[in-house]
Design a protein around this motif. Structure first.
Motif, short mmCIF file in Angstrom:
data_model
loop_
_atom_site.label_atom_id
_atom_site.label_comp_id
_atom_site.label_asym_id
_atom_site.label_seq_id
_atom_site.Cartn_x
_atom_site.Cartn_y
_atom_site.Cartn_z
N LEU A 14 38.45 50.22 35.59
CA LEU A 14 37.65 49.00 35.49
C LEU A 14 36.55 49.17 34.44
O LEU A 14 36.32 48.27 33.62
CB LEU A 14 37.04 48.64 36.84
N ASP A 51 36.08 37.74 37.86
CA ASP A 51 36.70 39.00 38.28
C ASP A 51 36.86 39.07 39.79
O ASP A 51 37.90 39.51 40.29
CB ASP A 51 35.85 40.19 37.80
N THR A 121 36.87 34.55 31.72
CA THR A 121 37.46 35.57 32.59
C THR A 121 38.78 35.09 33.19
O THR A 121 39.76 35.84 33.24
CB THR A 121 36.49 35.95 33.72
N THR A 127 42.25 40.75 32.10
CA THR A 127 41.75 40.63 33.47
C THR A 127 42.87 40.28 34.44
O THR A 127 42.97 40.84 35.54
CB THR A 127 40.64 39.56 33.55
N TYR A 131 43.98 42.88 37.60
CA TYR A 131 43.80 42.60 39.02
C TYR A 131 45.11 42.24 39.74
O TYR A 131 45.29 42.58 40.91
CB TYR A 131 42.78 41.48 39.23
N THR A 155 33.00 46.52 42.06
CA THR A 155 33.33 45.65 40.92
C THR A 155 32.07 44.97 40.39
O THR A 155 31.85 44.95 39.16
CB THR A 155 34.35 44.58 41.35
N LEU A 159 30.55 45.86 36.56
CA LEU A 159 30.50 44.78 35.58
C LEU A 159 29.06 44.39 35.24
O LEU A 159 28.76 44.05 34.09
CB LEU A 159 31.26 43.56 36.11
#
Length: 211
Positions: A14, A51, A121, A127, A131, A155, A159
């Protein structure tokens, strides 16, 4: 794979995915340069929200969505690619000086900063693939649900840290980007990157059907 290995792999991948310049972090940099750090932070919240949405989909909904809509991933990729092509067109056709865009700091401007982060995103192929494909492969369906709380916290923290670094270091680019030719070159480069990402995703989706 034990929990320590799973989380170490997740954190590393990540962080690497976030650090490598893509539509999200590059857009965040431009938002900060043109609209100030306040709107940059609001856009970062939008990026993180996107995200988390994909993370929750991969944990709770991906199997159900695939059963209800067999071609769910195909439609998602197509919509994302179209939006990326739209952004690529806007960056390519932009004329003028980025720094002449006025920062009103109004409620509407704040909303659009958040929306920009969220939509970038949600349309980012990197992305989506991370995921919806990579994360389930690391944890497995059952393990994902068990670790939901920790995954969300990790997460958000990763980020937030990396996004804040992008916001901070973007100020160092101001002197360089005062040159309109450099601005234009960067915008054209970002546009081409988004276009290539979108077309590569479309190509990968249609290739199996053409063989």
């Amino acid at each position: 794979m034990d929990y320590l290995t799973q989380f170490t792999t997740y954190i590393f991948t990540l962080a690497l995915a976030a650090i490598l310049p893509g539509p999200g972090m590059t857009g965040l940099m431009f938002k900060t340069l043109t609209h100030g750090h306040r709107n940059g932070l609001i856009m970062l919240l939008g990026l993180i929200t996107g995200d988390i949405i994909f993370l929750l989909i991969s944990i709770f909904l991906i199997s159900s969505l695939t059963q209800i809509v067999p071609n769910f991933s195909f439609y998602l990729v197509m919509l994302s690619s179209i939006y990326l092509l739209y952004l690529a067109h806007n960056f390519w056709s932009f004329k003028g000086d980025l720094f002449q865009i006025k920062n009103k700091n109004s409620l509407g401007e704040t909303f659009f900063a958040y929306k920009d982060g969220l939509l970038i995103t949600l349309s980012n192929p990197k992305t989506i693939s991370f995921y919806l494909a990579f994360v389930p492969a690391i944890f497995g369906a059952s393990s994902l649900k068990e670790q939901t709380f920790y995954l969300i916290i990790i997460t958000i923290l990763i980020l937030a840290i990396i996004g804040s670094l992008y916001i901070f270091f973007s100020w160092g680019l101001k002197k360089i980007l005062r040159n309109l030719k450099i601005q234009n070159a960067l915008l054209k480069g970002l546009s081409l990157t988004m276009c290539i990402l979108a077309l590569s995703m479309i190509y990968r989706e249609f290739t199996p059907h053409l063989i």
